[in-house]
Motif scaffolding. Structure first.
Motif, PDB file in Angstrom:
ATOM      1  N   CYS A 105       0.767  -1.180  -0.073  1.00 46.74           N
ATOM      2  CA  CYS A 105       0.089   0.119   0.014  1.00 46.74           C
ATOM      3  C   CYS A 105       0.999   1.539  -0.166  1.00 46.74           C
ATOM      4  O   CYS A 105       0.794   2.082  -0.765  1.00 46.74           O
ATOM      5  CB  CYS A 105      -1.072  -0.107   1.331  1.00 46.74           C
ATOM      6  SG  CYS A 105      -2.234  -1.317   1.071  1.00 46.74           S
ATOM      7  N   PHE A 106       1.684   1.183   1.004  1.00 51.28           N
ATOM      8  CA  PHE A 106       2.600   2.710   0.953  1.00 51.28           C
ATOM      9  C   PHE A 106       3.797   2.695  -0.024  1.00 51.28           C
ATOM     10  O   PHE A 106       4.329   3.639  -0.189  1.00 51.28           O
ATOM     11  CB  PHE A 106       3.320   2.470   2.516  1.00 51.28           C
ATOM     12  CG  PHE A 106       2.099   3.058   3.393  1.00 51.28           C
ATOM     13  CD1 PHE A 106       1.671   4.384   3.483  1.00 51.28           C
ATOM     14  CD2 PHE A 106       1.513   2.081   4.159  1.00 51.28           C
ATOM     15  CE1 PHE A 106       0.444   4.693   4.608  1.00 51.28           C
ATOM     16  CE2 PHE A 106       0.571   2.406   5.166  1.00 51.28           C
ATOM     17  CZ  PHE A 106       0.118   3.618   5.245  1.00 51.28           C
ATOM     18  N   GLN A 107       4.150   1.571  -0.674  1.00 48.94           N
ATOM     19  CA  GLN A 107       5.224   1.842  -1.873  1.00 48.94           C
ATOM     20  C   GLN A 107       4.452   1.762  -3.092  1.00 48.94           C
ATOM     21  O   GLN A 107       5.056   1.881  -4.342  1.00 48.94           O
ATOM     22  CB  GLN A 107       5.907   0.428  -1.700  1.00 48.94           C
ATOM     23  CG  GLN A 107       6.961   0.350  -0.508  1.00 48.94           C
ATOM     24  CD  GLN A 107       7.846  -0.717  -0.460  1.00 48.94           C
ATOM     25  OE1 GLN A 107       7.384  -1.756  -1.167  1.00 48.94           O
ATOM     26  NE2 GLN A 107       8.540  -0.858   0.674  1.00 48.94           N
ATOM     27  N   GLY A 108       3.042   1.906  -3.259  1.00 48.91           N
ATOM     28  CA  GLY A 108       2.515   2.229  -4.744  1.00 48.91           C
ATOM     29  C   GLY A 108       2.335   0.831  -5.430  1.00 48.91           C
ATOM     30  O   GLY A 108       1.975   0.917  -6.652  1.00 48.91           O
ATOM     31  N   LYS A 109       2.292  -0.467  -4.917  1.00 49.64           N
ATOM     32  CA  LYS A 109       2.303  -1.562  -5.555  1.00 49.64           C
ATOM     33  C   LYS A 109       0.945  -1.887  -5.935  1.00 49.64           C
ATOM     34  O   LYS A 109       0.616  -2.795  -6.536  1.00 49.64           O
ATOM     35  CB  LYS A 109       3.136  -2.610  -4.892  1.00 49.64           C
ATOM     36  CG  LYS A 109       4.501  -2.692  -4.703  1.00 49.64           C
ATOM     37  CD  LYS A 109       5.168  -3.691  -3.890  1.00 49.64           C
ATOM     38  CE  LYS A 109       6.633  -3.548  -3.976  1.00 49.64           C
ATOM     39  NZ  LYS A 109       7.383  -4.644  -3.168  1.00 49.64           N
TER      40      LYS A 109
END
Length: 436
Positions: free
Chosen positions: A280-284
């Motif tokens: 979620c926080f790495q944009g995957k």
């Protein structure tokens, strides 16, 4: 006066007397959470714009975590999110190799909700809506009249468009996912209810063997403990392609992960949380919002909680500059502060009004009576240690119920019979379990 529908009033009163959070109408009994809600609305805007987020709602037993998740649902659905809820149990968890991960997935898919179907069970509605969208798009792209596009001769054309769309939005398991959706479409168009049920059974992770799924639907794979998270991401993309803002999943009772007996299995579940967090926080992944609700022990216990897993501890430690007065509601962990006495007073006044509306009565309980009730219950032995908003609400509504059915009873006598007990779950064996 509270403007409330009879169905909502009934759900609120019956649920709260039973000690559970109502599935609808929670916005009518919200007090003291404006800062959290405002921060949540800002987060929803970020997710609408393509980000993904994970939040941990942490509070003591009975402090309002489950209530908060239901309130988040109401807010998100108004912002055109698809939402779903599931509780962790001894048989439901994030990581497993014996079907318990799949059980969590099935619970999530069973509870999919949208604004027009807030009670859950909205997956068939969403599938039919999406199929209608693909059908209309096929009609437009091929200059086929809308009145003719459902004819048998165009089924293959629509099926091809369904598979094309699925392939564009899925990464893992897309072929079987598309095949099952086509089967649902064929059943939907041809009035074959059994085929629709079989397709939904697959989509909800209810097939136990590949053989059975192959016989019913002609697919090679089924959803299982290993791939269910990929399917949730596929559904998120599907919902967004339909025009929804995103997919929000709420998972409550996270203390049940803390209670997993073996350290290895517990660590595997925390590792799954880390995977979701990083995705979620790495944009995957885009447009996905996942909320966990749990106790302080679930988060902070260094031996069994999330803080026992160093990679999570480093990500979830509280902003060291935060205080009770200066809060950081943008961080992943949101601590739910207890309601103060003024907020509980406002809440009980709202409940009095909803109770009277539900039963079409006027119970003789004044504001002064509510204050007397609160003085009695908050001054009982053990109140400071054990009393929760849940118990205060239930006692108040139980007294209202007695007065409704027995108007001659003396209120002060009922107040005098109030007792405070420790409602927290008893886990006497938890600390004595050997770590394996």
């Amino acid at each position: 006066m509270i403007n409330i529908k009879p169905k909502e009033a009934s759900a609120i009163i019956n649920s709260l007397i039973s000690g559970v959070v109502p599935k609808m109408g929670v916005q009518h009994i919200t007090v003291g959470r404006s800062e959290e809600i405002n921060a949540f609305v800002l987060s929803l805007e970020d997710v609408k714009n393509g980000q993904s987020l994970v939040k941990f709602w942490i509070g003591d037993f009975g402090s309002g975590k489950s209530f908060m998740l239901h309130l988040l649902n109401t807010v998100a659905m108004k912002q055109k999110f698809v939402v779903a809820n599931a509780d962790f149990t001894p048989d439901n968890r994030l990581y497993a190799n014996d079907g318990k991960g799949l059980a969590l997935y099935s619970a999530i898919m069973d509870n999919v909700a949208i604004q027009t179907k807030p009670e859950g069970g909205a997956l068939p509605t969403l599938m039919e809506k999406w199929i209608e969208q693909v059908t209309s798009k096929t009609s437009e792209e091929n200059n086929i009249p809308v009145t003719e596009i459902r004819n048998d001769q165009y089924q293959k054309l629509i099926s091809a468009n369904i598979m094309k769309t699925i392939n564009e939005i899925t990464e893992v398991g897309g072929f079987d996912f598309g095949t099952v959706v086509i089967k649902y479409y064929e059943g939907y168009i041809n009035g074959d209810d059994q085929q629709c049920r079989n397709a939904l059974k697959w989509l909800k992770g209810e097939y136990k063997t590949k053989i059975e799924a192959r016989q019913d639907l002609g697919v090679r794979e089924i959803i299982n403990d290993q791939n269910y998270y990929d399917m949730l991401k596929n559904f998120c993309k599907l919902f967004v392609s339909m025009g929804y803002s995103g997919f929000m999943i709420n998972m409550d009772e996270a203390i049940n992960l803390y209670k997993i007996a073996t350290s290895t299995m517990r660590e595997k579940n925390y590792e799954k949380i880390l995977t979701i967090y990083n995705d979620c926080f790495q944009g995957k992944v885009n447009n996905l919002f996942i909320n966990f609700a749990g106790t302080k022990e679930f988060l902070e216990n260094e031996r069994r909680g999330l803080f026992s897993y160093q990679a999570l501890k480093s990500r979830l430690e509280t902003n060291k500059y935060e205080t009770a007065e200066i809060r950081d509601l943008a961080q992943p962990v949101i601590r739910l502060m207890p309601l103060d006495h003024n907020e509980i007073f406002v809440l009980l006044k709202k409940l009095r009004e909803i109770f009277n509306s539900n039963y079409k009565v006027e119970i003789d309980i004044s504001d002064e009576d509510i204050i007397s009730f609160m003085e009695v219950i908050f001054n009982k032995p053990g109140a400071s240690e054990f009393l929760t908003p849940r118990e205060v609400i239930r006692d108040f509504l139980n007294i209202m119920n007695l007065l409704r059915q027995n108007p001659h009873v003396d209120k002060s006598c009922l107040f005098g019979e109030i007792e405070v007990s420790d409602e927290r779950p008893k886990d006497d064996l938890l600390d004595s379990i050997e770590e394996l």
